[in-house]
Design a protein around this motif. Structure first.
Motif, PDB file in Angstrom:
ATOM      1  N   SER A  70       0.825  -1.201   0.000  1.00 48.65           N
ATOM      2  CA  SER A  70       0.000   0.000   0.000  1.00 48.65           C
ATOM      3  C   SER A  70       0.862   1.254   0.000  1.00 48.65           C
ATOM      4  CB  SER A  70      -0.932  -0.010   1.215  1.00 48.65           C
ATOM      5  OG  SER A  70      -1.688   1.174   1.283  1.00 48.65           O
ATOM      6  N   GLU A  71       1.955   1.244   0.794  1.00 50.28           N
ATOM      7  CA  GLU A  71       2.853   2.398   0.851  1.00 50.28           C
ATOM      8  C   GLU A  71       3.551   2.618  -0.492  1.00 50.28           C
ATOM      9  OE1 GLU A  71       3.991   2.197   5.614  1.00 50.28           O
ATOM     10  OE2 GLU A  71       5.334   1.326   4.118  1.00 50.28           O
ATOM     11  N   ARG A  72       3.981   1.521  -1.140  1.00 51.98           N
ATOM     12  CA  ARG A  72       4.634   1.654  -2.448  1.00 51.98           C
ATOM     13  C   ARG A  72       3.676   2.239  -3.478  1.00 51.98           C
ATOM     14  NH1 ARG A  72       6.572  -3.503  -1.342  1.00 51.98           N
ATOM     15  NH2 ARG A  72       5.087  -4.417  -2.823  1.00 51.98           N
ATOM     16  N   GLU A  73       2.441   1.759  -3.446  1.00 55.57           N
ATOM     17  CA  GLU A  73       1.448   2.266  -4.396  1.00 55.57           C
ATOM     18  C   GLU A  73       1.162   3.749  -4.153  1.00 55.57           C
ATOM     19  OE1 GLU A  73      -1.779  -0.384  -3.784  1.00 55.57           O
ATOM     20  OE2 GLU A  73      -0.992  -1.928  -5.142  1.00 55.57           O
ATOM     21  N   ALA A  74       1.117   4.139  -2.872  1.00 53.62           N
ATOM     22  CA  ALA A  74       0.884   5.550  -2.544  1.00 53.62           C
ATOM     23  C   ALA A  74       2.044   6.410  -3.040  1.00 53.62           C
ATOM     24  CB  ALA A  74       0.692   5.723  -1.045  1.00 53.62           C
ATOM     25  N   ASP A  75       3.280   5.933  -2.845  1.00 54.78           N
ATOM     26  CA  ASP A  75       4.445   6.687  -3.303  1.00 54.78           C
ATOM     27  C   ASP A  75       4.449   6.815  -4.822  1.00 54.78           C
ATOM     28  OD1 ASP A  75       5.350   7.074  -0.750  1.00 54.78           O
ATOM     29  OD2 ASP A  75       6.831   5.460  -0.799  1.00 54.78           O
ATOM     30  N   GLU A  76       4.115   5.730  -5.526  1.00 55.09           N
ATOM     31  CA  GLU A  76       4.096   5.760  -6.988  1.00 55.09           C
ATOM     32  C   GLU A  76       3.034   6.734  -7.500  1.00 55.09           C
ATOM     33  OE1 GLU A  76       3.509   1.715  -8.029  1.00 55.09           O
ATOM     34  OE2 GLU A  76       5.542   1.096  -7.474  1.00 55.09           O
ATOM     35  N   ALA A  77       1.883   6.752  -6.831  1.00 55.21           N
ATOM     36  CA  ALA A  77       0.821   7.668  -7.236  1.00 55.21           C
ATOM     37  C   ALA A  77       1.247   9.121  -7.019  1.00 55.21           C
ATOM     38  CB  ALA A  77      -0.463   7.367  -6.461  1.00 55.21           C
ATOM     39  N   LEU A  78       1.929   9.380  -5.903  1.00 59.10           N
ATOM     40  CA  LEU A  78       2.384  10.741  -5.620  1.00 59.10           C
ATOM     41  C   LEU A  78       3.363  11.221  -6.673  1.00 59.10           C
ATOM     42  CD1 LEU A  78       3.043  10.688  -1.757  1.00 59.10           C
ATOM     43  CD2 LEU A  78       1.042  11.535  -2.959  1.00 59.10           C
ATOM     44  N   ALA A  79       4.302  10.350  -7.057  1.00 61.62           N
ATOM     45  CA  ALA A  79       5.379  10.746  -7.964  1.00 61.62           C
ATOM     46  C   ALA A  79       4.897  10.996  -9.388  1.00 61.62           C
ATOM     47  CB  ALA A  79       6.469   9.681  -7.968  1.00 61.62           C
ATOM     48  N   SER A  80       3.662  10.691  -9.670  1.00 63.60           N
ATOM     49  CA  SER A  80       3.162  10.813 -11.039  1.00 63.60           C
ATOM     50  C   SER A  80       2.766  12.239 -11.410  1.00 63.60           C
ATOM     51  CB  SER A  80       1.954   9.887 -11.245  1.00 63.60           C
ATOM     52  OG  SER A  80       0.852  10.315 -10.452  1.00 63.60           O
ATOM     53  N   SER A  81       2.756  13.163 -10.440  1.00 61.41           N
ATOM     54  CA  SER A  81       2.285  14.520 -10.737  1.00 61.41           C
ATOM     55  C   SER A  81       3.054  15.550  -9.920  1.00 61.41           C
ATOM     56  CB  SER A  81       0.788  14.636 -10.417  1.00 61.41           C
ATOM     57  OG  SER A  81       0.347  15.979 -10.558  1.00 61.41           O
ATOM     58  N   VAL A  82       3.273  16.732 -10.527  1.00 59.74           N
ATOM     59  CA  VAL A  82       3.924  17.830  -9.827  1.00 59.74           C
ATOM     60  C   VAL A  82       2.944  18.547  -8.900  1.00 59.74           C
ATOM     61  CG1 VAL A  82       3.463  19.642 -11.515  1.00 59.74           C
ATOM     62  CG2 VAL A  82       5.571  19.732 -10.163  1.00 59.74           C
ATOM     63  N   THR A  83       1.653  18.264  -9.049  1.00 60.87           N
ATOM     64  CA  THR A  83       0.652  18.848  -8.167  1.00 60.87           C
ATOM     65  C   THR A  83       0.886  18.385  -6.735  1.00 60.87           C
ATOM     66  OG1 THR A  83      -0.962  18.830  -9.963  1.00 60.87           O
ATOM     67  CG2 THR A  83      -1.821  19.086  -7.730  1.00 60.87           C
ATOM     68  N   ASP A 133       8.027  28.615  -7.922  1.00 61.84           N
ATOM     69  CA  ASP A 133       8.588  29.613  -8.822  1.00 61.84           C
ATOM     70  C   ASP A 133       7.583  30.748  -8.828  1.00 61.84           C
ATOM     71  OD1 ASP A 133       9.728  31.144 -10.756  1.00 61.84           O
ATOM     72  OD2 ASP A 133       9.508  29.700 -12.388  1.00 61.84           O
ATOM     73  N   GLY A 134       7.830  31.753  -8.009  1.00 66.99           N
ATOM     74  CA  GLY A 134       6.818  32.778  -7.764  1.00 66.99           C
ATOM     75  C   GLY A 134       5.703  32.174  -6.935  1.00 66.99           C
ATOM     76  N   GLU A 135       4.505  32.155  -7.484  1.00 67.49           N
ATOM     77  CA  GLU A 135       3.366  31.554  -6.788  1.00 67.49           C
ATOM     78  C   GLU A 135       3.053  30.145  -7.306  1.00 67.49           C
ATOM     79  OE1 GLU A 135       1.677  32.975  -4.256  1.00 67.49           O
ATOM     80  OE2 GLU A 135       3.148  34.593  -4.326  1.00 67.49           O
ATOM     81  N   ARG A 136       3.816  29.698  -8.288  1.00 67.55           N
ATOM     82  CA  ARG A 136       3.521  28.425  -8.952  1.00 67.55           C
ATOM     83  C   ARG A 136       4.344  27.282  -8.365  1.00 67.55           C
ATOM     84  NH1 ARG A 136       5.452  25.986 -13.919  1.00 67.55           N
ATOM     85  NH2 ARG A 136       6.989  27.688 -14.003  1.00 67.55           N
ATOM     86  N   VAL A 137       3.684  26.180  -8.048  1.00 68.54           N
ATOM     87  CA  VAL A 137       4.386  24.988  -7.552  1.00 68.54           C
ATOM     88  C   VAL A 137       5.050  24.297  -8.737  1.00 68.54           C
ATOM     89  CG1 VAL A 137       4.159  22.744  -6.437  1.00 68.54           C
ATOM     90  CG2 VAL A 137       2.779  24.672  -5.645  1.00 68.54           C
ATOM     91  N   VAL A 138       6.391  24.148  -8.669  1.00 67.01           N
ATOM     92  CA  VAL A 138       7.122  23.510  -9.760  1.00 67.01           C
ATOM     93  C   VAL A 138       7.717  22.169  -9.345  1.00 67.01           C
ATOM     94  CG1 VAL A 138       7.636  25.674 -10.943  1.00 67.01           C
ATOM     95  CG2 VAL A 138       9.211  24.824  -9.170  1.00 67.01           C
ATOM     96  N   TYR A 139       7.684  21.898  -8.047  1.00 69.63           N
ATOM     97  CA  TYR A 139       8.308  20.666  -7.559  1.00 69.63           C
ATOM     98  C   TYR A 139       7.935  20.519  -6.093  1.00 69.63           C
ATOM     99  CZ  TYR A 139      12.117  17.182  -7.149  1.00 69.63           C
ATOM    100  OH  TYR A 139      12.846  16.037  -6.972  1.00 69.63           O
ATOM    101  N   TRP A 140       8.136  19.345  -5.538  1.00 70.12           N
ATOM    102  CA  TRP A 140       7.948  19.114  -4.110  1.00 70.12           C
ATOM    103  C   TRP A 140       8.735  17.878  -3.701  1.00 70.12           C
ATOM    104  CZ3 TRP A 140       6.079  14.296  -3.355  1.00 70.12           C
ATOM    105  CH2 TRP A 140       5.295  13.734  -4.371  1.00 70.12           C
ATOM    106  N   GLN A 141       9.019  17.788  -2.422  1.00 68.70           N
ATOM    107  CA  GLN A 141       9.643  16.591  -1.863  1.00 68.70           C
ATOM    108  C   GLN A 141       8.816  16.109  -0.687  1.00 68.70           C
ATOM    109  OE1 GLN A 141      13.775  17.478  -0.907  1.00 68.70           O
ATOM    110  NE2 GLN A 141      14.447  16.547  -2.822  1.00 68.70           N
ATOM    111  N   LEU A 166      15.754  23.114 -12.081  1.00 65.45           N
ATOM    112  CA  LEU A 166      15.055  23.363 -10.823  1.00 65.45           C
ATOM    113  C   LEU A 166      16.019  23.600  -9.663  1.00 65.45           C
ATOM    114  CD1 LEU A 166      12.176  20.720 -10.852  1.00 65.45           C
ATOM    115  CD2 LEU A 166      11.967  23.192 -11.125  1.00 65.45           C
ATOM    116  N   VAL A 167      15.778  24.661  -8.928  1.00 69.08           N
ATOM    117  CA  VAL A 167      16.422  24.893  -7.640  1.00 69.08           C
ATOM    118  C   VAL A 167      15.382  25.527  -6.723  1.00 69.08           C
ATOM    119  CG1 VAL A 167      18.834  25.121  -8.375  1.00 69.08           C
ATOM    120  CG2 VAL A 167      17.321  27.102  -8.482  1.00 69.08           C
ATOM    121  N   ALA A 168      15.527  25.307  -5.433  1.00 74.34           N
ATOM    122  CA  ALA A 168      14.654  25.963  -4.452  1.00 74.34           C
ATOM    123  C   ALA A 168      15.410  27.177  -3.925  1.00 74.34           C
ATOM    124  CB  ALA A 168      14.309  25.000  -3.327  1.00 74.34           C
TER     125      ALA A 168
END
Length: 274
Positions: A70-83, A133-141, A166-168
């Protein structure tokens, strides 16, 4: 020790990772703190001064495998989008203790946690740090809580996107500091301009940004003291980045400190900058 009959049923109603304040038989008011943790339920009455703990039953092999799947599936789903992953939980008091402590260890209080935009993502058990990047989400960890070197979970989860540009970025100042992780850049950004490379490599497009910016550069990656001399990944990477930048005519040098920048005091950070 508080008897389980006083609080356990209420704690079991909470989702894992959540806590709540409820009433207790000792008197009026919501003086009883209850929590549903990964491996136990716990309680503490602030009036009685007594704790309560009930360990969860040991997982069977099948249950453990199902949870990991379940955790692996959740991680894979998260990594599929920059949202940014949802649901977002910004209520620090309701986070698991280890999530709060991870940020507190980096000297981030509540105002700093709010400024960096950190929140807890309960389905994956991760603290999420957005990159804007300004007000736009371009990445997350997403940083796994309770992670240890032998943990089968990845320490960080992030969207599968091109990171070459990409840099923060945090702060302003004459000196530019390049760090390995987001929290280190945020801490150093209180004193000068700091960019997190989101790793230990300097992509060519980011190097071009640095040359265009001008000014001196400090490369301040994690010191990795747990490795023997000559085999510390952070030091090796920092030297390589300095060589790369000096080849472009940039005034660059690397910093070797006793710990990651995020784990140093403000006084120590200022000392290295001067």
């Amino acid at each position: 020790m508080l008897p389980p009959s006083d609080w356990l049923a209420k704690a079991q109603e909470l989702d894992e990772g959540r806590s709540a304040r409820v009433g207790h038989a000792c008197g009026p008011g919501r003086v009883l703190s209850i929590r549903h943790e990964a491996h136990r339920w716990s309680a503490y009455c602030f009036r009685c001064g007594e704790p309560g703990i009930v360990d969860k039953p040991t997982e069977t092999l099948g249950e453990w495998l199902a949870r990991r799947k379940s955790e692996r599936e959740a991680d894979e789903a998260l990594a599929s989008s920059v949202t940014l992953p949802v649901p977002t939980n910004f209520d620090i008091d309701s986070w698991p203790e280890e999530a709060r402590v991870w940020l507190y260890k980096a000297a981030l209080g509540r105002p700093e946690i709010e400024r960096v935009g950190a929140y807890f993502h309960e389905p994956s058990g991760r603290v999420v740090l957005p990159v804007l990047d300004g007000e736009r989400v371009v990445y997350w960890q997403g940083r796994a809580m309770g992670w240890k070197p032998d943990d089968p979970r990845p320490k960080y989860v992030n969207p599968n996107v091109d990171r070459s540009r990409l840099v923060a970025k945090y702060g302003t100042g004459r000196v530019l500091v390049l760090t390995e992780d987001i929290l280190s850049a945020f801490r150093v950004g209180k004193h000068t301009e700091a960019w997190s490379l989101l790793g230990t490599k300097l992509p060519e497009p980011v190097a071009v940004q640095i040359v265009s910016r001008g000014g001196p550069v400090l490369v301040w990656l994690d010191p990795d003291w747990q490795y023997p001399a000559g085999k510390r990944p952070g030091v090796i990477a920092a030297r390589a980045i300095v060589k790369q930048l000096t080849g472009y005519g940039v005034n660059a040098r690397y910093v070797l400190s006793r710990a990651d920048p995020k784990l140093l005091s403000d006084r120590e950070i200022r000392r290295f900058l001067t």
